[in-house]
Write an enzyme that holds these catalytic residues in place. Sequence first.
Site, PDB file in Angstrom:
ATOM      1  N   HIS A 204      61.817  48.477  33.722  1.00 54.02           N
ATOM      2  CA  HIS A 204      62.457  47.321  33.065  1.00 54.02           C
ATOM      3  C   HIS A 204      61.502  46.146  32.864  1.00 54.02           C
ATOM      4  O   HIS A 204      61.663  45.365  31.935  1.00 54.02           O
ATOM      5  CB  HIS A 204      63.705  46.876  33.846  1.00 54.02           C
ATOM      6  N   LYS A 208      55.658  42.965  31.292  1.00 54.59           N
ATOM      7  CA  LYS A 208      54.869  41.948  31.996  1.00 54.59           C
ATOM      8  C   LYS A 208      53.404  42.358  32.134  1.00 54.59           C
ATOM      9  O   LYS A 208      52.561  41.514  32.454  1.00 54.59           O
ATOM     10  CB  LYS A 208      55.469  41.670  33.378  1.00 54.59           C
TER      11      LYS A 208
END
Length: 340
Positions: A204, A208
């Site tokens: 998820h 990043k």
Amino acid sequence: MDEWVLVVDDEVTNLRQANQILVSEGMRVSAAKSGEQALAFLEGNKPDLILMDVHMTGIDGFETIRRIKAEESTREIPIILLTADEDQDTETKALRAGAMDFIKKPFIPDVLILRAKHTIELTRLQKNLTAEVEKKTAEIIEQKERVSRMAMQIVQTLSGAIDIKDPYTKGHSERVAKYAQEIARRAGYSKERLTQMHIMALFHDIGKLLIPDSIIKKPGKLSSEEYAEIKKHPEIGANILKNITEIPNIAVGAHWHHERYDGKGYPDGLAGENIPEEARIIAVADCYDAITSHRSYRDMLTQKAVREKIEKDKGLQFDPRFADIMLAIIDDDRNYDLHE
């Protein structure tokens, strides 16, 4: 590997400025003064990125993009549109035509460099990830058990790489996957869907990986610009995962886990059941882990405070159904074992 950029613009001044900016960063730059020249150039060349002006004599940027995307040999080349237009219709039309991004003119050098580098890096990451999955699948197609074990090891390794970005969230992806899987189990998911949920939750936060460390690891409060940058990670993650077709809907969790049930989340402002169900589950699990973990700026919350937080945001941040399941999990956790 040097980045190779094709700049397409019918204004010589813009070509020179873009060339100067990109070459100063060690990039290789080619130029075309029209859509027709760009298409001719692409018949024998494949740059890493195309920077394309919207309004040009001859065929415009939108039509040029459509022709590029129609050809198998060029359709995978990422395109960023250059425009001085301020209206949202131009941006929407650009993205629908197949552009990955757009940059306002006149250029801001740092923005041009960062957008170009990030787009090339993202495209290469997609290609490398897809190629690796295809290679491994072809090699061990008849060894199903080995494939399953290897796939899970790759998933866990990649999810671990995400958490390494931030020392304060070590193990975050694995814990979110654990909590999300338990919520899904109690919601009646089949064994196959539980496995998919686990993998989806592990990935998820994969977006990043392309957010600068200076932002991810910043101990203090983020500036508005930094917060805007980190809010890009759901869409970045979805772009990274979208070509993995062997795991259905793997990009769903990455893309929409920051949406809110009341429609005030991001990146798309979806609300209620318009948010994919798996993303609604991951949203609860993600928040639970965040508030039951130590951070540089606060200690782990008490179980009572955690429960109050979930209860308060039921129907606002969280789907009430899955919030209630998380509350039941909390009530069953009498010794408060579910935390970092």
